[in-house]
Structure formats: C-alpha cells, structure tokens
Design an enzyme around this catalytic site. Structure first.
Site, PDB file in Angstrom:
ATOM      1  N   ARG A  93       0.837  -1.195   0.000  1.00  0.00           N
ATOM      2  CA  ARG A  93       0.000   0.000   0.000  1.00  0.00           C
ATOM      3  C   ARG A  93       0.874   1.248   0.000  1.00  0.00           C
ATOM      4  O   ARG A  93       1.976   1.257   0.581  1.00  0.00           O
ATOM      5  CB  ARG A  93      -0.860  -0.022   1.271  1.00  0.00           C
ATOM      6  CG  ARG A  93      -1.829   1.137   1.439  1.00  0.00           C
ATOM      7  CD  ARG A  93      -2.962   1.034   0.474  1.00  0.00           C
ATOM      8  NE  ARG A  93      -4.107   1.847   0.897  1.00  0.00           N
ATOM      9  CZ  ARG A  93      -4.868   2.519   0.056  1.00  0.00           C
ATOM     10  NH1 ARG A  93      -4.614   2.513  -1.234  1.00  0.00           N
ATOM     11  NH2 ARG A  93      -5.916   3.199   0.500  1.00  0.00           N
ATOM     12  N   THR A 368      -9.865   0.768  -9.183  1.00  0.00           N
ATOM     13  CA  THR A 368      -8.860  -0.177  -8.754  1.00  0.00           C
ATOM     14  C   THR A 368      -8.877  -1.283  -9.790  1.00  0.00           C
ATOM     15  O   THR A 368      -9.752  -1.315 -10.629  1.00  0.00           O
ATOM     16  CB  THR A 368      -9.277  -0.691  -7.354  1.00  0.00           C
ATOM     17  OG1 THR A 368      -9.357   0.424  -6.493  1.00  0.00           O
ATOM     18  CG2 THR A 368      -8.347  -1.708  -6.784  1.00  0.00           C
ATOM     19  N   THR A 386      -4.146  -0.343  -7.051  1.00  0.00           N
ATOM     20  CA  THR A 386      -4.977   0.838  -7.289  1.00  0.00           C
ATOM     21  C   THR A 386      -4.162   2.115  -7.428  1.00  0.00           C
ATOM     22  O   THR A 386      -3.028   2.207  -6.959  1.00  0.00           O
ATOM     23  CB  THR A 386      -5.983   1.014  -6.140  1.00  0.00           C
ATOM     24  OG1 THR A 386      -6.892   2.062  -6.451  1.00  0.00           O
ATOM     25  CG2 THR A 386      -5.273   1.337  -4.838  1.00  0.00           C
ATOM     26  N   ASN A 388      -6.376   4.707  -6.728  1.00  0.00           N
ATOM     27  CA  ASN A 388      -7.554   5.287  -6.094  1.00  0.00           C
ATOM     28  C   ASN A 388      -8.574   5.646  -7.173  1.00  0.00           C
ATOM     29  O   ASN A 388      -9.318   4.785  -7.606  1.00  0.00           O
ATOM     30  CB  ASN A 388      -7.227   6.479  -5.205  1.00  0.00           C
ATOM     31  CG  ASN A 388      -8.386   6.804  -4.260  1.00  0.00           C
ATOM     32  OD1 ASN A 388      -9.156   5.922  -3.897  1.00  0.00           O
ATOM     33  ND2 ASN A 388      -8.518   8.052  -3.860  1.00  0.00           N
ATOM     34  N   ASP A 410      -7.692   8.689   0.671  1.00  0.00           N
ATOM     35  CA  ASP A 410      -8.197   7.578   1.471  1.00  0.00           C
ATOM     36  C   ASP A 410      -7.956   7.780   2.967  1.00  0.00           C
ATOM     37  O   ASP A 410      -8.451   7.007   3.784  1.00  0.00           O
ATOM     38  CB  ASP A 410      -7.577   6.251   1.016  1.00  0.00           C
ATOM     39  CG  ASP A 410      -8.395   5.592  -0.075  1.00  0.00           C
ATOM     40  OD1 ASP A 410      -9.465   6.126  -0.420  1.00  0.00           O
ATOM     41  OD2 ASP A 410      -7.969   4.541  -0.585  1.00  0.00           O
ATOM     42  N   SER A 439      -7.781   1.094   3.339  1.00  0.00           N
ATOM     43  CA  SER A 439      -8.193   0.704   1.991  1.00  0.00           C
ATOM     44  C   SER A 439      -9.384  -0.237   2.053  1.00  0.00           C
ATOM     45  O   SER A 439      -9.585  -0.946   3.042  1.00  0.00           O
ATOM     46  CB  SER A 439      -7.039  -0.011   1.271  1.00  0.00           C
ATOM     47  OG  SER A 439      -7.478  -0.574   0.055  1.00  0.00           O
ATOM     48  N   SER A 440     -10.170  -0.233   0.984  1.00  0.00           N
ATOM     49  CA  SER A 440     -11.267  -1.201   0.840  1.00  0.00           C
ATOM     50  C   SER A 440     -10.863  -2.427   0.028  1.00  0.00           C
ATOM     51  O   SER A 440     -11.672  -3.347  -0.138  1.00  0.00           O
ATOM     52  CB  SER A 440     -12.472  -0.524   0.167  1.00  0.00           C
ATOM     53  OG  SER A 440     -12.989   0.511   0.964  1.00  0.00           O
ATOM     54  N   GLY A 460     -13.499  -0.977  -7.236  1.00  0.00           N
ATOM     55  CA  GLY A 460     -14.761  -0.312  -6.955  1.00  0.00           C
ATOM     56  C   GLY A 460     -14.817   0.504  -5.696  1.00  0.00           C
ATOM     57  O   GLY A 460     -15.902   0.770  -5.183  1.00  0.00           O
ATOM     58  N   GLY A 461     -13.673   0.924  -5.132  1.00  0.00           N
ATOM     59  CA  GLY A 461     -13.731   1.732  -3.927  1.00  0.00           C
ATOM     60  C   GLY A 461     -14.459   1.005  -2.816  1.00  0.00           C
ATOM     61  O   GLY A 461     -14.215  -0.176  -2.552  1.00  0.00           O
TER      62      GLY A 461
END
Length: 558
Positions: A93, A368, A386, A388, A410, A439-440, A460-461
């Site tokens: 990340r 993403t 990603t 973002n 984020d 993060s998702s 897809g966030g």
C-alpha cells in the site's frame, strides 16, 4: 401466495437448465482487466513460471494497457495460497510522505479544501507497486526478473489499440489532465480518443527498462526517482528522494474465518476489506440470509442492515496498525457480532443515524483493478492494486510516462467528513507521516475441505467489500457458477450516506416498492464492482470468470 410472489419477483436467479459458465481449463488460469495482460500471464505460466511470476508480469502489463488503474505509481495488496496449503499476504500500500501532516487538506477555518486530496501533486502518496512486485519476486519468484518485465516493455514500445471503454474514460478526463499537469502528457489529445487508436509509450518504455535492469532501485533511486521528485517540486508535492528510498512493503499474516464449512482468507489492516467481509459473512450465517431468494426484499434488507453496521465499524476502528491498535480479534469474534447484529429484523430497517460503531473498548477504491491466478502446481494469487480514482491524481511524471496515485484521499482529511467515495473516517485513519491509509481492497482466497476453492477480488472503492461478499455468497448459498456469481447484479450500502445503491435491473419494481415502504432510500447505478475470479470445480478443472459485462476483462488458461 407470498412465497410465490417472492420467487417470481426475485432477480438474477440462474436457470436450473441453462447454466452460464466462464472459461474452463484443466491446469492454469489468469483473469484480469485486459486481454493483453491476461495473455502475458498465461505465457509466463506456459514457460514454467509460477502464479507469483505471472502476477509480477501481469501487474507490469496492466500498467501499460490499463493505465487508469493498473500502475507502477500506486500500490496494493496480494493474498497468496501455495500448493502445500500455506498462505501469506503482502502489503504494498502507498504511504503518506514524511512531510504530510494531519490537517494538510484543511483551510484556515479547518474546513476541507475541495479536491486538494484528489487532484494534483499533493494528493499523491509514496508508490508501493514496484517495491511490492520486487518483494514478491525476491521471496517466491522462479523465473528471471527481466523475463517478467520484458513483455510489458514490448507492448509499451510497439503499442496497442485501445478499446471504446478506455477511449471514453480518457476523453472524460481531458480537463482534469490539463488542470493537473504543467506539460502535455500523451493522454491529452485535442481531437479526442477513439476505439482502435494506437497507443505507444516511449517514456514508460524507458522507465520499465530501468526497472528491468535495476530492480526496485530502477524506480526508487536513480533517474526515475529524480523525475518523480522533480515532478513533485513543480506542483508543491511532498514526495522526496528519502521517501522513495525508504519505502518497503510488509509481509503480514492474513485474516481468516469460516462460512458454512469454507475457510475465507483475506487481507489484514490497513485493508478494511478482509475484516469487513468476514463480519458480513458471520452476519449472513447468523441471520440465515440464504433462506430467502437472491436479491429478494428480505435478503436485500438483511444484507444492507449488516452492511450499515460493518461500515460503521470500519469508520471507527480500521487504520494502519503501525499507528493505531486495530481491534481485529474483537471485530471478528462471535460474541461481538452476535450482539452487533442482534437488532436486525427481516421486516424492519434501522436508519443509519441510529447506528454507531459497536461497543468495543479498543486497545487503543473508485478505480482499482484486481486479478486472480492459479498455476498448474495449484499455487494461487489474488492481487488488487490501485491508483484510487481513475488515473489517480491525474499527474503524469514528466519524462517517465506514468501517472501518480491520489491515495491521500483515502485518509480522513477531517474526522467525520466523507472522502470521494462517501466513506467516513475517524482518528484511526487520520493523516500522519509515513502512515498507510485505510483501503477497501479485498483480495481473497477461499478453501473447502482444506483445498483451494475460490480466488477472487474486485475494484470499486467502497463497493469492493460488498461485491466480494456477495460473490462468495452467490457461490455458496445460491449454487451459482463462477460466471453467474460474477455477473449477478450487486447491491451496496456503506452506512453513510444512508442509501441502497443497486445495479440497474438488479431489483424489480415489487422489491423496490417494498424496500421503499420499509423506509429505505434507493438509487439505481450503472455498475457495482468488477469481479475477476477463479473457481476450482468439483472435478478439479478451473472456471475463470472475467467480468466482461462491466468491462473489457478477460480470462484465459490452459
């Protein structure tokens, strides 16, 4: 009569006589957002590479052919399961630059400055993708590093033809590209982009050659690093040479749990996805959602009530565990979730305004891309990466040919104020130097009876979490094929705003009427998620399901 109405009004239920299957192969499978990247991964596997080798090659290929989300200027997570049953995860990340500070996106009145965390140089976090791929290769790779990077170099140099989908996105972002850049990167085109246009990227070719020849140092040091820092200075960005040189991915134990005899293995914080999906599955089993038809009024109401509570927990408790003591064990405990979900009723909705995070005493994306790989030995990789938003912060590093992320959005720019995806954050996800943002992303692997069963994930966030959860439930509870589970219309709620988003035609008029009568606020959207998944079928063959109903995704194998 009521049961008959439910069955006839329920959407997406696969026919028992006509089953839709994805790509079926005997030994190996790659599913990604672009056919060129998928085929490069397959070629690596055919040449004797493992799933890890193919993942590295696919990641760099996507940076070339799918630049809106595939990247070397972003970051992500990888979940791995090896043929001997061992698992591991890698956190690559992005991080906040050393010069970042808590209130950097607030004005003198402590109000959030619109778009400052999304557009331009100050929105960029320190990229992790190249270091992540280098770490994967150094730890588990079998083929030569150069062999894995060269296919991406060849495509960047010779060019490829863009699809209508990619042309549309490029055209949509022209104004933002002009606003964010001090020069004219290749994505700017006065006449507009069309399907079939040839894209050649000589600057990216040179950058990839440096990475091929020097490994991670080809990006985090030397001429490429100089270009990144020079670009930062042009737009008052914060990333320094020291930030780049000091970036390192982290190996982490996965989070895992069980759903109806299946072991679900996913990513630990700062990913919120693994914890959230496991909470949702616990709740689905407690409430026995599977007794109701797929996307029926009852199933939808129970699912969104679960999602409200889980996203409220996400907002309060999930952050970078190096900076905040995330109560993972408590959030995943049966005792906590039994109490957490005890107020949910099949025929009643709870307004989000009356839902706070659960009573834990803490120890204290939308663009993403995901790909899934299984190799002939049975090794599996689920990798989500990603920038973002589409094309990140829209800043292209001059002379280097790649776009930077806007992952700083984020973070919680201000506690209680939503980010681009409407997600609320708190102290756990406040900005701090060198901190990883929540993060998702939810790369996930599922086992059954100790054997590999599913490899999945989605972009897809905030909808990544709910897309992955529903795809697992579609497979296990509704007996869908992998392709049917991917294609099935998805539904999303994230606590705030208090709204059910559903894919067009995902709910019929009778179900919508009943949900409205219960008090739900509904909104139809074009698409939710974009799952690229692999199922190991009962006979040992592989079903690769590319989400080609929502994108240009492609599955292939042998």
């Amino acid at each position: 009569m009521w049961a008959i109405l439910l069955l006839t009004s329920s959407c997406d239920i696969p026919s028992t006589t006509e089953r839709l299957s994805g790509t079926i192969e005997d030994s190996a499978m790659v599913v990604s957002a672009h056919p060129i990247a998928t085929n490069i991964g397959v070629d690596i596997l055919k040449s004797g590479g493992t799933a890890i080798d193919a993942a590295v090659a696919v990641q760099f290929a996507l940076a070339v052919v799918y630049p809106r989300a595939g990247n070397i200027g972003g970051g992500g997570f990888a979940v791995m399961r090896f043929s001997d049953g061992k698992t591991n995860t890698l956190d690559f990340r992005e991080k906040a630059p050393t010069l970042a500070y808590r209130d950097m996106y607030l004005d003198e009145s402590k109000n959030v400055i619109p778009e400052k965390s999304m557009l331009g140089h100050q929105a960029a976090g320190v990229p992790g993708s190249v270091a992540g791929m280098w770490e994967l290769h150094q730890t588990y790779g079998t083929l030569d590093w150069k062999e894995l990077i060269q296919p991406a170099i060849d495509v960047a140099n010779s060019g490829f033809k863009i699809t209508q989908n990619e042309a549309d996105v490029l055209n949509d972002k022209q104004e933002k590209f002009r606003e964010a850049n001090t020069y004219s990167p290749w994505v700017l085109k006065e006449s507009g982009w069309n399907a079939g246009d040839l894209v050649r990227q000589p600057e990216l070719t040179s950058t990839l050659e440096a990475i091929r020849d020097l490994g991670r140092d080809g990006f985090y040091k030397g001429s490429v690093a100089d270009k990144i820092v020079a670009e930062m200075k042009k737009g008052e960005g914060l990333i320094s040479h020291e930030d780049l040189a000091n970036y390192h991915p982290l190996w982490k134990d996965p989070v895992s749990g069980y759903y109806k005899g299946h072991k679900v293995i996913s990513m630990a914080p700062p990913s919120s996805g693994g914890v959230a999906v496991l909470q949702l599955l616990q709740g689905a089993e407690m409430l026995n959602i599977a007794q109701y038809p797929h996307n029926s009024t009852e199933a939808t109401n129970l699912m969104v009530e679960l999602e409200k509570r889980v996203f409220a927990d996400r907002a309060k408790f999930i952050g970078d565990p190096d900076y905040y003591d995330v109560p993972v064990d408590e959030l995943l405990s049966a005792a906590y979730n039994t109490e957490r979900f005890s107020s949910i009723r099949v025929d009643n909705m709870t307004p989000s305004s009356k839902i706070a995070h659960g009573p834990i005493l803490p120890k204290e994306s939308e663009e993403t891309t995901h790909f899934s790989i299984v190799d002939p030995l049975g090794n599996a990789v689920a990798l989500t990466t990603t920038l973002n938003l589409n094309y990140g912060c829209k800043v292209w590093v001059e002379g280097a040919g790649f776009v930077l992320n806007n992952e700083m959005d984020d973070f919680s720019a201000k506690p209680g104020v939503p980010n681009y995806f409407g997600l609320i954050g708190a102290k756990a996800n406040a900005i701090a130097p060198n901190k990883r943002m929540t993060s998702s992303m939810t790369p996930t692997i599922v086992e059954k009876d100790g054997k590999l069963k599913l490899v999945l994930g989605s972009p897809g966030g905030s909808t990544i979490i709910t897309s992955v959860y529903q795809t697992i439930q579609n497979m296990i509870d509704y007996d869908m094929t992998m392709q049917e589970a991917v294609n099935a219309k998805k539904i999303h709620h994230q606590w705030l705003p208090d709204q059910i988003k559903y894919e067009q035609d995902g709910l019929d008029s009778l179900t919508i009427m009943k949900l409205n009568k219960m008090g739900h606020n509904l909104k139809a959207v074009k698409s939710i998620g974009r799952n690229d998944c692999i199922l190991v079928r009962d006979d040992g063959t592989l079903e690769g399901a590319a989400d080609h109903t929502r994108g240009d995704d492609y599955a292939a194998g042998f």
